[in-house]
Motif scaffolding. Structure first.
Motif, PDB file in Angstrom:
ATOM      1  N   CYS A 148       0.910  -1.061  -0.129  1.00 28.39           N
ATOM      2  CA  CYS A 148      -0.063  -0.006   0.110  1.00 28.39           C
ATOM      3  C   CYS A 148       0.947   1.237   0.002  1.00 28.39           C
ATOM      4  O   CYS A 148       0.652   2.215  -0.840  1.00 28.39           O
ATOM      5  CB  CYS A 148      -0.829   0.082   1.297  1.00 28.39           C
ATOM      6  SG  CYS A 148      -1.994   1.288   1.320  1.00 28.39           S
ATOM      7  N   ASN A 165       2.908   1.583  -3.327  1.00 30.88           N
ATOM      8  CA  ASN A 165       2.000   2.169  -4.362  1.00 30.88           C
ATOM      9  C   ASN A 165       1.685   3.556  -4.278  1.00 30.88           C
ATOM     10  O   ASN A 165       1.656   4.187  -5.210  1.00 30.88           O
ATOM     11  CB  ASN A 165       0.585   1.308  -4.274  1.00 30.88           C
ATOM     12  CG  ASN A 165       0.796   0.014  -5.227  1.00 30.88           C
ATOM     13  OD1 ASN A 165       1.740  -0.175  -6.091  1.00 30.88           O
ATOM     14  ND2 ASN A 165       0.054  -0.967  -4.737  1.00 30.88           N
ATOM     15  N   LYS A 169       4.059   6.263  -5.580  1.00 30.22           N
ATOM     16  CA  LYS A 169       3.905   6.453  -7.004  1.00 30.22           C
ATOM     17  C   LYS A 169       3.130   7.742  -7.343  1.00 30.22           C
ATOM     18  O   LYS A 169       3.123   8.112  -8.496  1.00 30.22           O
ATOM     19  CB  LYS A 169       3.414   5.112  -7.673  1.00 30.22           C
ATOM     20  CG  LYS A 169       4.110   3.917  -7.818  1.00 30.22           C
ATOM     21  CD  LYS A 169       3.442   2.691  -8.400  1.00 30.22           C
ATOM     22  CE  LYS A 169       4.156   1.565  -8.090  1.00 30.22           C
ATOM     23  NZ  LYS A 169       3.312   0.409  -8.284  1.00 30.22           N
ATOM     24  N   TYR A 226      -7.730   3.836  -3.206  1.00 32.70           N
ATOM     25  CA  TYR A 226      -6.892   4.868  -3.056  1.00 32.70           C
ATOM     26  C   TYR A 226      -7.046   5.867  -2.073  1.00 32.70           C
ATOM     27  O   TYR A 226      -7.100   7.173  -2.416  1.00 32.70           O
ATOM     28  CB  TYR A 226      -6.532   5.259  -4.238  1.00 32.70           C
ATOM     29  CG  TYR A 226      -5.978   4.491  -5.638  1.00 32.70           C
ATOM     30  CD1 TYR A 226      -4.757   4.225  -5.513  1.00 32.70           C
ATOM     31  CD2 TYR A 226      -7.016   3.644  -6.133  1.00 32.70           C
ATOM     32  CE1 TYR A 226      -4.233   3.380  -6.571  1.00 32.70           C
ATOM     33  CE2 TYR A 226      -6.577   2.878  -7.247  1.00 32.70           C
ATOM     34  CZ  TYR A 226      -5.103   2.749  -7.549  1.00 32.70           C
ATOM     35  OH  TYR A 226      -4.647   1.826  -8.431  1.00 32.70           O
TER      36      TYR A 226
END
Lengths: 633, 633
Positions: free
Chosen positions: A561, A564, A567, B156
């Motif tokens: 998590c 990512n 990014k 997200y």
């Protein structure tokens, strides 16, 4: 002593104390109109209504005195047979300890005043006495100096908490947490609650896990810290985060560990190491000023290598000096982190071939116990036994004494010429009356042993006064720690800690020398908190995982998590966490964290008061789709 | 409308707002010298250094505009090819959304000002641009009106949290929690942390449990509330306790429930019901004044029976009237609690033998939707479908319309003479233009159905404006609730709730009529919090356990610690708890609690962002001495 600031102090603007607000809501109910802590001479003549617990009952002739106690204080009640109703006086004499009573009476000035308590100049002449709740005889006395043992007090913690010293620690804890929040709020920090039911990560300490009924076969974990969440909040642009938060670690409990503990957890974006240190040094100063009236200059900083070299510890107690003096240091240069002071390496005061013990070790160092030359043989034997205890593990203790008359005596007189012994004294800058205590062996191990001896001597010499506070930031920790057992490097803090950029080239050539941007806030030999600048560059993070032996797959599984999230535009960020329990115990001047916690657990992780943990119903296990699988003893 | 205070308001002394403290620590690091929210016309000409996220990039001829965003605001950067370095401008045009950048430039006045944002009068003429972190294209737009669906945003969440409206809810949550603490601290409340690893109690909702490695076969439970601990703190003499605390319930999740939620949990000693209400009404007033600038008069109070009679709910939405009008009530008197207004019982406006549906039911009641006489057949059919939905479960909907010309039309015209229909209108005090909507059936069930219809009509008529706030205390709840399924009484709140002393004799004769000293704080149809006066008398407590079907043994097993504690002098005490998530959503004017929580779980109790819960290693299970016992599908 390294107590003075290394840089000139930059005074902060004074923090405006919160104005004590007038209590807004004046309750005026049937139970009480005043507390047991508020009556003074100015109230003489007033009719008052108090409620509280019976602290004690004394009968003196025709007078019965009852001390009534609540959170706010103790007030003396008097029942006078010559004035009051006989039934009323009789009722008073039959009150038991810890009865909850209500009394209505008139305030009058005492004849024999008690100057030790704020209410000690008055007493209440009782007109009416009502028993609200009776009490069985409590299993121990409800006083600071109680007759109750630890186990009994924990079993009846609700009675133990009535003791003023225990309650005061919790009042302090409340106030300290409140001031932390007030300071951080004023600095634009947002308190954000992170989840308690999270994902288990096998790295680090053991997680407590929680079976999920809705997702059979799967488990939540209770957080060991909100580390990943606070970093995600920085990625989310929260800029400044804090939280006073419960954390959990399923460890075998040492004397002063709790399975659940509380952290002051913080993180900031667009900052460097100095910013974090300045911000939280400000917080500690604010707390000391508000809670103890102590003002500090700038906290000194010390590198990890210096802390080890001079104090044998990454959390040196700087309430006293007694710095290590190296007499021989043949440790390899590669065992130091980049930038360490290695000027003494390769030097020795000892000629070879005279004392095989010193010849065979790479490191000999000691401390100067000033004024202890008069220690008896028995005392020195006691110290020898101390360092030979298995927890410390030294093989023996060498001593050199500089007598009051200037003569020198030593346990190694027979091995070395007087000039060598004089050279030792010179290294220690010994004065008449000093006693030098010397250990030898492998450097890091010997430093730890010498640290224990130094603390013991500090204790014996009265240097470790709990109401004297000496703060310190320890910086420049090594990024990696070598583990002999598994023959690999581990992250000293955690895999997200940033290396010092100057040392990044060393990642490929000499891992052990790399310094991290990590920092600990130390006070009186106790680590109150610590943290680091985090890596925010994906490539550097990938390299760190590789160096720590993570496959890409394993890194994704555990930290996917966060990897990512990085990014999508990660800001530079850094943070730290303080142990609230530990900070409170420091302010309360007590050694144990247990009495800073309302309902602590014992060394077996049990709450003996509520009797937890305990067996649960088979139906509950069935619903969770788990079964017991008890090993045979 | 029952919005006006029933008693004259007693104004409290105004609460002194916390003076905003100057930010103490001015950080001046390499990353930024200003935030993206602080530059104004007064800064024109200054050189500034900003850091933040790229919100958008627009190229207009030789000019490139970049909006840079951080938590504090948005500032426009301008790169002008006619003035600046070509490479610099080129770099700017190639910036992607959500890149983290640093820019150094000069503040100048904008030609076309944006009056919607505080920084809209200036822009930064960039001199230097550094990319700190690049970003992949985010999976949805980072704007209040995003193109991301719920699932994607939750996956997200760290990007979702960048959206200003989500972040603002969490800023509000921080501020609200801070003000709660400030108010309660000023009232002498102590925040005390109670344990998270406690004992499982089979009563009530389902516990999350935690296997204990150190005590194999035994489990901790995570608290559903700190109820017993806060009562123990009162026994311990803490007098006033609060805690903002995570609580846990392993329930099948409805749309707006979370397995972990946060309570503002409070308890006080030596108080009566009115004291608690006054204290926490004061807290709500403080919060509304500080956070929304709204000042309230004294909150009205309503008995539970009146709330049911007039609104069909124990949490009526009083932003609008539309009170129930009873047309027939033949419910037995024994179904009301003591002191209820039963004046309408036994009365009916309907003659018997004309409409079998009304003849066969004990209860007929309706609401007057003022001004809705012009509702079309289709609209009324829509309402009929609404009340017949399985969640509501009405059999049908009767309507009576008083037309603008004074004529009356109704769906029951064919059953009753015009005088009866007129009598109905009279009961409703109907005026021309009104539409009356009527339901019938068993009283309690019909009240709930009518409540749903009233709320739906309130919604359609725009009466449920989220920025209008109408508070209410609901009091006099029944102490017991009858459960049809198990044919026994349960505690409406919990077994420690005190009965109203006036009703104690009824405990032996007519349990269902006993009122409790319990109270709920309701706002706009939402229960924000609730609590009760507790039993502090051991004998009364024993009686309650007996009435609730506990054997003495079972009571001791589950509540033994508290029962024992009460033997040592329990003070009278009372408390309540507010749901923080719910309170924040009320202040944020949003329906769901989810966006008041940084990292919420979905309806399956999953955190889809970190992917929890998940499977754990066999080694972990072995250490805990448990095994999976998965049912076959």
């Amino acid at each position: 002593m390294v107590v003075c600031p290394s840089n000139p102090s930059e005074p902060l603007k004074p923090f405006e104390p919160l104005k004590p607000l007038e209590p807004l809501i004046t309750l005026n109910n049937m139970y009480r109109k005043q507390t047991c802590g508020e009556l003074r001479l100015a109230n003489v003549g007033q009719e008052v209504t108090l409620a509280g617990w019976v602290q004690r009952v004394r009968k003196m002739g025709g007078l019965t005195f009852v001390d009534i106690r609540d959170r706010y204080g103790i007030t003396q009640l008097v029942f006078d047979e010559s004035e009051a109703d006989a039934a009323l006086c009789d009722k008073a004499t039959h009150l038991g300890r810890e009865y909850v009573i209500q009394v209505i009476g008139i305030v009058r000035e005492r004849e024999s005043k008690n100057r030790n308590i704020p209410t000690g100049e008055v007493e209440i002449v009782a007109k009416e006495l009502n028993i609200i709740s009776s009490s069985e005889v409590p299993p121990f006395t409800i006083e600071d100096k109680t007759d109750g043992g630890d186990d009994l007090r924990m079993q009846y913690r609700y009675l133990d908490l009535r003791r003023p010293m225990v309650r005061k620690n919790l009042e302090l804890r409340h106030k300290l947490a409140f001031e932390v929040r007030r300071y951080l709020d004023a600095q634009n920090f947002l308190e954000v609650e992170t989840p308690m039911l999270i994902k288990s990560t096998p790295e680090g300490a053991r997680d407590f896990v929680v079976p999920s009924r809705m997702n059979p076969g799967q488990f939540y974990a209770l957080p060991q810290s909100p580390q990943q969440f606070k970093q995600l909040l920085m990625v989310a642009g929260f800029d400044r985060y804090f939280q006073i938060v419960k954390c959990f670690r399923d460890e075998d409990l040492r004397a002063d560990r709790q399975p659940e503990f509380t952290q002051i957890d913080c993180e900031m974006s667009f900052v460097e190491q100095d910013d974090v240190i300045e911000m939280f040094e400000g917080m500690m100063k604010h707390l000391f000023k508000e809670l103890k009236g102590i003002e500090f200059d700038k906290f000194p900083r010390m590198t990890w290598e210096d802390a080890m070299k001079y104090y044998g510890s990454d959390k040196p107690d700087l309430r006293f000096g007694m710095k290590f003096v190296e007499l021989k240091n043949m440790s390899p240069l590669r065992s130091y982190v980049q930038g360490a002071d290695t000027s003494g390496v390769g030097q020795s005061v000892f000629p070879e071939g005279q004392f095989s013990v010193f010849d065979s070790v790479p490191y000999v160092a000691g401390i100067n116990a000033k004024g202890c030359a008069n220690y008896t043989r028995k005392q020195i034997d006691g110290l020898t036994d101390f360092v030979k205890r298995s927890q410390i593990g030294a093989k023996g203790l060498i001593w050199v004494r500089k007598n009051d008359d200037g003569t020198v005596k030593s346990s190694i007189d027979k091995f070395y010429a007087p000039e060598v012994i004089e050279a030792i004294c010179a290294k220690f800058e010994a004065e008449p009356g000093d006693l030098m205590l010397i250990l030898c062996g492998e450097m890091r191990r010997t430093q730890k042993q010498l640290c224990a001896l130094r603390l013991e001597m500090g204790q014996r010499l009265g240097f470790r006064n709990p109401s004297v506070y000496v703060p310190l930031w320890v910086i420049d920790f090594p990024l990696f720690e070598w583990d002999e057992e598994t023959q690999r490097y581990y992250a000293t803090h955690h895999p997200f800690t940033s290396p010092n950029p100057d040392d990044v080239p060393l990642l490929d050539t000499d891992q052990g020398k790399v310094r991290s941007w990590a920092y600990d806030c130390v006070m009186n030999g106790v680590e109150l908190g610590g943290g680091s600048v985090r890596i925010h560059d994906s490539q550097l993070q990938a390299k760190m995982f590789e160096l720590l032996g993570f496959t890409e797959e394993k890194a994704m599984e555990q930290f996917g998590c966060l990897i990512n999230a990085f990014k999508y535009g990660a800001p530079p960020h850094a943070g730290l966490a303080f142990g609230l329990d530990r900070v409170v115990s420091m302010f309360a001047e007590i050694d144990s964290i247990r009495d800073t916690i309302a309902f602590p657990k014992n060394n077996q992780g049990r709450d003996v008061m509520i009797d937890a943990p305990c067996a649960i119903d088979q139906a509950q296990l069935d619903e969770l789709q788990i079964a017991l699988n008890l090993k045979e003893e």
